[in-house]
Design an enzyme around this catalytic site. Structure first.
Site, PDB file in Angstrom:
ATOM      1  N   LYS A  13       0.836  -1.217   0.000  1.00  0.00           N
ATOM      2  CA  LYS A  13       0.000   0.000   0.000  1.00  0.00           C
ATOM      3  C   LYS A  13       0.870   1.267   0.000  1.00  0.00           C
ATOM      4  O   LYS A  13       0.670   2.175  -0.796  1.00  0.00           O
ATOM      5  CB  LYS A  13      -0.919   0.025   1.246  1.00  0.00           C
ATOM      6  CG  LYS A  13      -1.799  -1.209   1.383  1.00  0.00           C
ATOM      7  CD  LYS A  13      -2.667  -1.158   2.618  1.00  0.00           C
ATOM      8  CE  LYS A  13      -1.932  -1.201   3.954  1.00  0.00           C
ATOM      9  NZ  LYS A  13      -1.247  -2.464   4.259  1.00  0.00           N
ATOM     10  N   ARG A  88      -9.697   0.761   8.839  1.00  0.00           N
ATOM     11  CA  ARG A  88      -9.259  -0.590   9.183  1.00  0.00           C
ATOM     12  C   ARG A  88     -10.310  -1.340   9.972  1.00  0.00           C
ATOM     13  O   ARG A  88     -10.099  -2.505  10.315  1.00  0.00           O
ATOM     14  CB  ARG A  88      -8.013  -0.493  10.064  1.00  0.00           C
ATOM     15  CG  ARG A  88      -6.725  -0.826   9.356  1.00  0.00           C
ATOM     16  CD  ARG A  88      -5.640  -0.479  10.336  1.00  0.00           C
ATOM     17  NE  ARG A  88      -4.457  -1.239  10.161  1.00  0.00           N
ATOM     18  CZ  ARG A  88      -3.372  -0.789   9.541  1.00  0.00           C
ATOM     19  NH1 ARG A  88      -3.346   0.389   9.004  1.00  0.00           N
ATOM     20  NH2 ARG A  88      -2.296  -1.534   9.478  1.00  0.00           N
ATOM     21  N   ARG A 127      12.006  -5.145   4.974  1.00  0.00           N
ATOM     22  CA  ARG A 127      11.759  -3.730   4.663  1.00  0.00           C
ATOM     23  C   ARG A 127      12.646  -2.794   5.485  1.00  0.00           C
ATOM     24  O   ARG A 127      12.889  -3.002   6.658  1.00  0.00           O
ATOM     25  CB  ARG A 127      10.291  -3.415   4.970  1.00  0.00           C
ATOM     26  CG  ARG A 127      10.010  -1.921   4.915  1.00  0.00           C
ATOM     27  CD  ARG A 127       8.559  -1.607   4.944  1.00  0.00           C
ATOM     28  NE  ARG A 127       7.876  -2.141   6.106  1.00  0.00           N
ATOM     29  CZ  ARG A 127       6.565  -2.070   6.263  1.00  0.00           C
ATOM     30  NH1 ARG A 127       5.823  -1.523   5.330  1.00  0.00           N
ATOM     31  NH2 ARG A 127       6.012  -2.572   7.334  1.00  0.00           N
ATOM     32  N   ARG A 161      11.390  -0.635  11.076  1.00  0.00           N
ATOM     33  CA  ARG A 161      10.301  -0.488  12.045  1.00  0.00           C
ATOM     34  C   ARG A 161      10.368  -1.572  13.113  1.00  0.00           C
ATOM     35  O   ARG A 161      10.672  -2.720  12.817  1.00  0.00           O
ATOM     36  CB  ARG A 161       8.952  -0.571  11.309  1.00  0.00           C
ATOM     37  CG  ARG A 161       8.590   0.723  10.645  1.00  0.00           C
ATOM     38  CD  ARG A 161       7.405   0.631   9.723  1.00  0.00           C
ATOM     39  NE  ARG A 161       6.250  -0.125  10.200  1.00  0.00           N
ATOM     40  CZ  ARG A 161       5.134  -0.270   9.495  1.00  0.00           C
ATOM     41  NH1 ARG A 161       5.011   0.304   8.314  1.00  0.00           N
ATOM     42  NH2 ARG A 161       4.133  -0.971   9.973  1.00  0.00           N
ATOM     43  N   ARG A 172      -0.569  -8.737  13.601  1.00  0.00           N
ATOM     44  CA  ARG A 172      -1.043  -7.774  12.586  1.00  0.00           C
ATOM     45  C   ARG A 172      -1.945  -8.468  11.569  1.00  0.00           C
ATOM     46  O   ARG A 172      -2.967  -7.927  11.150  1.00  0.00           O
ATOM     47  CB  ARG A 172       0.160  -7.106  11.887  1.00  0.00           C
ATOM     48  CG  ARG A 172       0.880  -6.133  12.805  1.00  0.00           C
ATOM     49  CD  ARG A 172       2.269  -5.784  12.316  1.00  0.00           C
ATOM     50  NE  ARG A 172       2.295  -5.034  11.078  1.00  0.00           N
ATOM     51  CZ  ARG A 172       3.399  -4.760  10.401  1.00  0.00           C
ATOM     52  NH1 ARG A 172       4.584  -5.165  10.858  1.00  0.00           N
ATOM     53  NH2 ARG A 172       3.351  -4.067   9.291  1.00  0.00           N
TER      54      ARG A 172
HETATM   55  P1  AP5 Z   1       4.863  -1.607   1.788  1.00  0.00           P
HETATM   56  O1  AP5 Z   1       4.458  -0.822   0.579  1.00  0.00           O
HETATM   57  O2  AP5 Z   1       5.648  -0.899   2.838  1.00  0.00           O
HETATM   58  O3  AP5 Z   1       3.580  -2.357   2.407  1.00  0.00           O
HETATM   59  P2  AP5 Z   1       2.330  -1.797   3.178  1.00  0.00           P
HETATM   60  O4  AP5 Z   1       1.133  -2.478   2.613  1.00  0.00           O
HETATM   61  O5  AP5 Z   1       2.327  -0.298   3.191  1.00  0.00           O
HETATM   62  O6  AP5 Z   1       2.628  -2.424   4.604  1.00  0.00           O
HETATM   63  P3  AP5 Z   1       2.615  -1.811   6.065  1.00  0.00           P
HETATM   64  O7  AP5 Z   1       3.397  -2.762   6.929  1.00  0.00           O
HETATM   65  O8  AP5 Z   1       3.099  -0.387   6.089  1.00  0.00           O
HETATM   66  O9  AP5 Z   1       1.135  -1.893   6.395  1.00  0.00           O
HETATM   67  P4  AP5 Z   1       0.517  -2.007   7.754  1.00  0.00           P
HETATM   68  O10 AP5 Z   1      -0.891  -1.852   7.359  1.00  0.00           O
HETATM   69  O11 AP5 Z   1       0.856  -3.186   8.551  1.00  0.00           O
HETATM   70  O12 AP5 Z   1       1.233  -0.821   8.595  1.00  0.00           O
HETATM   71  P5  AP5 Z   1       0.784   0.646   8.980  1.00  0.00           P
HETATM   72  O13 AP5 Z   1       1.991   1.503   8.972  1.00  0.00           O
HETATM   73  O14 AP5 Z   1      -0.417   1.082   8.224  1.00  0.00           O
HETATM   74  O15 AP5 Z   1       5.672  -2.884   1.284  1.00  0.00           O
HETATM   75  C1  AP5 Z   1       6.290  -3.775   2.202  1.00  0.00           C
HETATM   76  C2  AP5 Z   1       7.667  -4.200   1.664  1.00  0.00           C
HETATM   77  O16 AP5 Z   1       7.467  -5.003   0.492  1.00  0.00           O
HETATM   78  C3  AP5 Z   1       8.552  -3.014   1.243  1.00  0.00           C
HETATM   79  O17 AP5 Z   1       9.877  -3.276   1.625  1.00  0.00           O
HETATM   80  C4  AP5 Z   1       8.428  -2.971  -0.291  1.00  0.00           C
HETATM   81  O18 AP5 Z   1       9.617  -2.520  -0.888  1.00  0.00           O
HETATM   82  C5  AP5 Z   1       8.116  -4.426  -0.639  1.00  0.00           C
HETATM   83  N1  AP5 Z   1       7.173  -4.514  -1.752  1.00  0.00           N
HETATM   84  C6  AP5 Z   1       6.081  -3.721  -1.993  1.00  0.00           C
HETATM   85  N2  AP5 Z   1       5.447  -4.109  -3.126  1.00  0.00           N
HETATM   86  C7  AP5 Z   1       6.133  -5.199  -3.594  1.00  0.00           C
HETATM   87  C8  AP5 Z   1       5.968  -6.045  -4.735  1.00  0.00           C
HETATM   88  N3  AP5 Z   1       4.955  -5.874  -5.611  1.00  0.00           N
HETATM   89  N4  AP5 Z   1       6.859  -7.060  -4.896  1.00  0.00           N
HETATM   90  C9  AP5 Z   1       7.895  -7.240  -4.008  1.00  0.00           C
HETATM   91  N5  AP5 Z   1       8.106  -6.455  -2.917  1.00  0.00           N
HETATM   92  C10 AP5 Z   1       7.230  -5.445  -2.708  1.00  0.00           C
HETATM   93  O19 AP5 Z   1       0.296   0.438  10.488  1.00  0.00           O
HETATM   94  C11 AP5 Z   1       1.200   0.137  11.529  1.00  0.00           C
HETATM   95  C12 AP5 Z   1       0.437   0.054  12.852  1.00  0.00           C
HETATM   96  O20 AP5 Z   1      -0.173   1.340  13.142  1.00  0.00           O
HETATM   97  C13 AP5 Z   1      -0.725  -0.949  12.902  1.00  0.00           C
HETATM   98  O21 AP5 Z   1      -0.283  -2.249  13.224  1.00  0.00           O
HETATM   99  C14 AP5 Z   1      -1.602  -0.321  14.012  1.00  0.00           C
HETATM  100  O22 AP5 Z   1      -1.064  -0.580  15.294  1.00  0.00           O
HETATM  101  C15 AP5 Z   1      -1.466   1.182  13.741  1.00  0.00           C
HETATM  102  N6  AP5 Z   1      -2.471   1.699  12.814  1.00  0.00           N
HETATM  103  C16 AP5 Z   1      -2.243   2.273  11.590  1.00  0.00           C
HETATM  104  N7  AP5 Z   1      -3.402   2.639  11.015  1.00  0.00           N
HETATM  105  C17 AP5 Z   1      -4.390   2.295  11.873  1.00  0.00           C
HETATM  106  C18 AP5 Z   1      -5.803   2.393  11.817  1.00  0.00           C
HETATM  107  N8  AP5 Z   1      -6.435   2.923  10.762  1.00  0.00           N
HETATM  108  N9  AP5 Z   1      -6.515   1.935  12.884  1.00  0.00           N
HETATM  109  C19 AP5 Z   1      -5.901   1.406  13.959  1.00  0.00           C
HETATM  110  N10 AP5 Z   1      -4.558   1.276  14.070  1.00  0.00           N
HETATM  111  C20 AP5 Z   1      -3.807   1.708  13.036  1.00  0.00           C
END
Ligand code: AP5
Length: 216
Positions: A13, A88, A127, A161, A172
């Site tokens: 994402k 979410r 990552r 992270r 997660r």
């Molecule tokens: P990346 O693009 O970073 O993936 P992502 O989907 O953004 O993954 P996240 O881990 O950031 O999502 P998340 O939802 O767990 O975390 P968030 O920060 O929102 O890609 C991942 C890796 O793969 C990268 O290294 C990239 O280079 C590689 N990659 C990408 N595409 C690829 C491809 N096609 N092929 C190969 N490699 C690829 O949330 C973190 C925490 O915050 C949550 O756990 C929660 O505690 C809190 N939080 C955040 N939002 C909320 C909410 N709305 N409600 C409640 N708690 C929340």
């Protein structure tokens, strides 16, 4: 155009949202990034969120909704935004509907990034990002062009992270399945949901996303 990128942790994402932001001038709204900034600043929100995030649990809805509500009211969001990591839960989705109604905005697309769960841990554990500008990288799938030097800003400092480990990933994923996946039928019923193959190469995923945004 206002869109949501929906998918499990590591689906890509953030990677795709950054590119859409660069190419289309839409604003990436990542609740994860906002929360990490709050944790780094030591704010009250950050103190409440820190432990939950490190364990891979969701932060309470009321804290998150306030963050997004303030953000989408800012002038830079008038050209369109990409919600990355929000909503979410069903309560967050309903709150978003109300915010959009109130501000006269509309949700044009929800893009589901379909991925094979087995690949996600490898993506998450490998990552890292530039400590200065935040550009995202991966040990195997996206290395900097020159080892140890950020492609974007030239910095030589990188960070990982705390929640990017195999153990936290289990929590997660469980949170995603229990609380976020039910949003797929919610948006499908409104006719705005489209799927892309999140397992494809990054450029191909981007091409597919661009395809489902045509005509919005
Ligand atoms: P990346 O693009 O970073 O993936 P992502 O989907 O953004 O993954 P996240 O881990 O950031 O999502 P998340 O939802 O767990 O975390 P968030 O920060 O929102 O890609 C991942 C890796 O793969 C990268 O290294 C990239 O280079 C590689 N990659 C990408 N595409 C690829 C491809 N096609 N092929 C190969 N490699 C690829 O949330 C973190 C925490 O915050 C949550 O756990 C929660 O505690 C809190 N939080 C955040 N939002 C909320 C909410 N709305 N409600 C409640 N708690 C929340």
């Amino acid at each position: 155009m206002n869109i949501i990128l929906l998918g499990p942790p590591g689906a890509g994402k953030g990677t795709q949202a950054q590119r859409l932001q660069q190419d289309r001038g839409m604003v990436q709204l990542s609740t994860g990034d906002m929360l990490r900034a709050a944790v780094a600043s030591g704010s009250e929100l950050g103190q409440k969120a820190k432990g939950l995030m490190e364990r891979g649990e969701l932060v309470p809805d009321d804290l998150i909704v306030g963050l997004i509500e303030n953000r989408i009211a800012q002038p830079d969001c008038a050209n369109g935004f990409i919600l990355d990591g929000f909503p979410r839960t069903e309560a967050q989705a309903r709150a978003l509907d109300k915010m959009l109604d109130k501000t006269g905005k509309k949700l044009d697309r929800v893009v589901e990034m379909e991925v094979d769960e087995k690949a996600l841990t490898e993506r998450i554990v490998g990552r890292f990002s530039c400590a200065k500008c935040g550009a995202g990288y991966h040990d195997k799938f996206k290395r900097p062009k020159v080892d140890g030097v950020c492609d974007v800003c030239g910095s030589t400092e990188f960070s990982r992270r705390k929640d990017d480990n195999a153990e936290t990933m289990k929590t997660r994923m469980a949170a995603y399945r229990a609380q976020t996946e039910p949003l797929l039928p919610y948006y499908s019923a409104r006719g705005v949901l489209r799927k892309v193959d999140g397992m494809a190469q990054m450029d191909e995923v981007y091409r597919q996303i661009s395809g489902v945004l045509v005509g919005t």
